[in-house]
Enzyme design. Structure first.
Site: not given
Ligand code: F6P
Length: 332
Positions: A182, A138, A82, A136, A21, A140, A113
């Site tokens: 998440r 997050d 991804r 990120t 992301g 995390d 990660d």
């Molecule tokens: O990892 C970053 C993040 O924004 C998370 O907080 C979220 O759950 C996820 O990516 C959303 O992913 P996508 O953009 O693939 O919907």
């Protein structure tokens, strides 16, 4: 056939990618890597769309002017993806062949990660030195107090909650506001305290609806509006689900739900994220020059440090229990 990179040998040509992301501040990190590499007389090539670009050979040289005017922009000029193919040994072998053809002898990867898991496997299989930069929203990851993008995302979420509070308090309403996360409640918790929320629900802790109802009953006696922040991965469900469960048992307030979503991933990075990204980019290039490999650059107690990928990935980032305690005190 894997060719082991000699330990301690300084690479001359860095491949740079962003993966997973996107996060505000990634562009500032790209700029810092490119400019630092050139400062030290090294070449840099940008790889488009993360690991997928390695496999598709979407690789192009980057000069210092290619990163002009991007420090303030959200997203990533290298784009991100991804990649499924990179999960296979064949995909990674193709990636290595492409890198060899371009004469790239080290990688800097910016992401979270999943990005570092891929980097770690690639380093093991093909011996190319890789340094990671924590990017990120997050927050995390082990090995750093903050990841690039977290500060901007949290500020964005806080501003949105400030706005929601204006309308909530004009109507005696209970708002459930869903923020990203998440597996981690970092955005929820920091935004909750900064925006003066009454309660925060996070995936790391099984709080349950009963505890929330208790808070709401207390709030109903003295407050005209209530804000509950729900991390998207909370075990009770997202904000809509939590609101549905609460409504069955507690009808004191008129209830509304707001899901902030990807608005949290965009926007101009804050000062804190631009600084962290700039410091991380410089540190990553300097780490490669010193012969470091298979490590992530992070900031711990205001200093830049390197942490091996396996510790970054396997060290669970616990919720700061003290923040929960503070929230309980300040929201009475
Ligand atoms: O990892 C970053 C993040 O924004 C998370 O907080 C979220 O759950 C996820 O990516 C959303 O992913 P996508 O953009 O693939 O919907």
């Amino acid at each position: 056939m894997a060719t082991a990179h000699k330990e301690g040998h300084a690479p001359g040509h860095i491949g740079l990618l962003t993966s997973g992301g996107d996060a505000p501040g990634m562009n500032a990190a790209i700029r810092a890597v490119v400019r630092t590499a050139h400062y030290y007389g090294m070449q840099v090539s940008g790889i488009m769309e993360g690991y997928e670009g390695l496999i598709q050979d979407a690789i192009k040289p980057m000069g210092v002017r290619d990163v002009s005017n991007i420090i303030q922009r959200g997203g990533t000029i290298l784009r991100s993806a991804r990649s499924r193919s990179f999960l296979t040994p064949q995909g990674r072998a193709t990636a290595k062949r492409n890198l060899d053809r371009h004469g790239i002898d080290a990688l800097i990867v910016i992401g979270g990660d999943g990005t570092f898991r891929g980097a770690s496997i690639f380093e093991r299989e093909h011996g190319l030195p890789v340094i990671g930069i924590a990017g990120t929203i997050d927050n995390d990851l082990g090995g750093t107090d903050r990841s690039i993008g977290f500060d901007t995302a949290t500020n964005t979420a806080m501003e949105m909650v400030d706005r929601i509070r204006d309308t909530a308090s004009s109507h005696d309403r209970l708002f459930f506001v869903e923020v990203m996360g998440r597996t981690t409640g970092a955005i929820a918790m920091h935004c909750g305290i900064a925006a003066g929320a009454e309660y925060v629900m996070v995936p790391e802790r099984d709080q349950g609806i009963d505890e929330l109802i208790g808070v709401l009953e207390r709030a109903a006696r003295t407050k005209s509006s209530v804000i509950v922040i729900v991390a998207e991965g909370d075990e009770e469900g997202g904000a809509y689900e939590v609101a549905r469960k609460v409504k069955k048992r507690f009808q004191h307030f008129d209830t509304r739900v707001s899901v902030l979503g990807h608005v949290q991933r965009g926007g101009n990075p804050t000062v804190a994220d631009r600084l962290l990204a700039s410091r991380s980019g410089v540190a990553a290039v300097e780490a490669l020059r010193k012969g470091d490999r298979n490590k992530m650059v992070g900031q711990v107690n205001a200093s830049m440090v390197l942490t091996p990928f396996d510790q970054v990935l396997h060290k669970p980032v616990d919720l700061d229990e003290d923040l929960l305690r503070i929230l309980g005190i300040l929201s009475i």
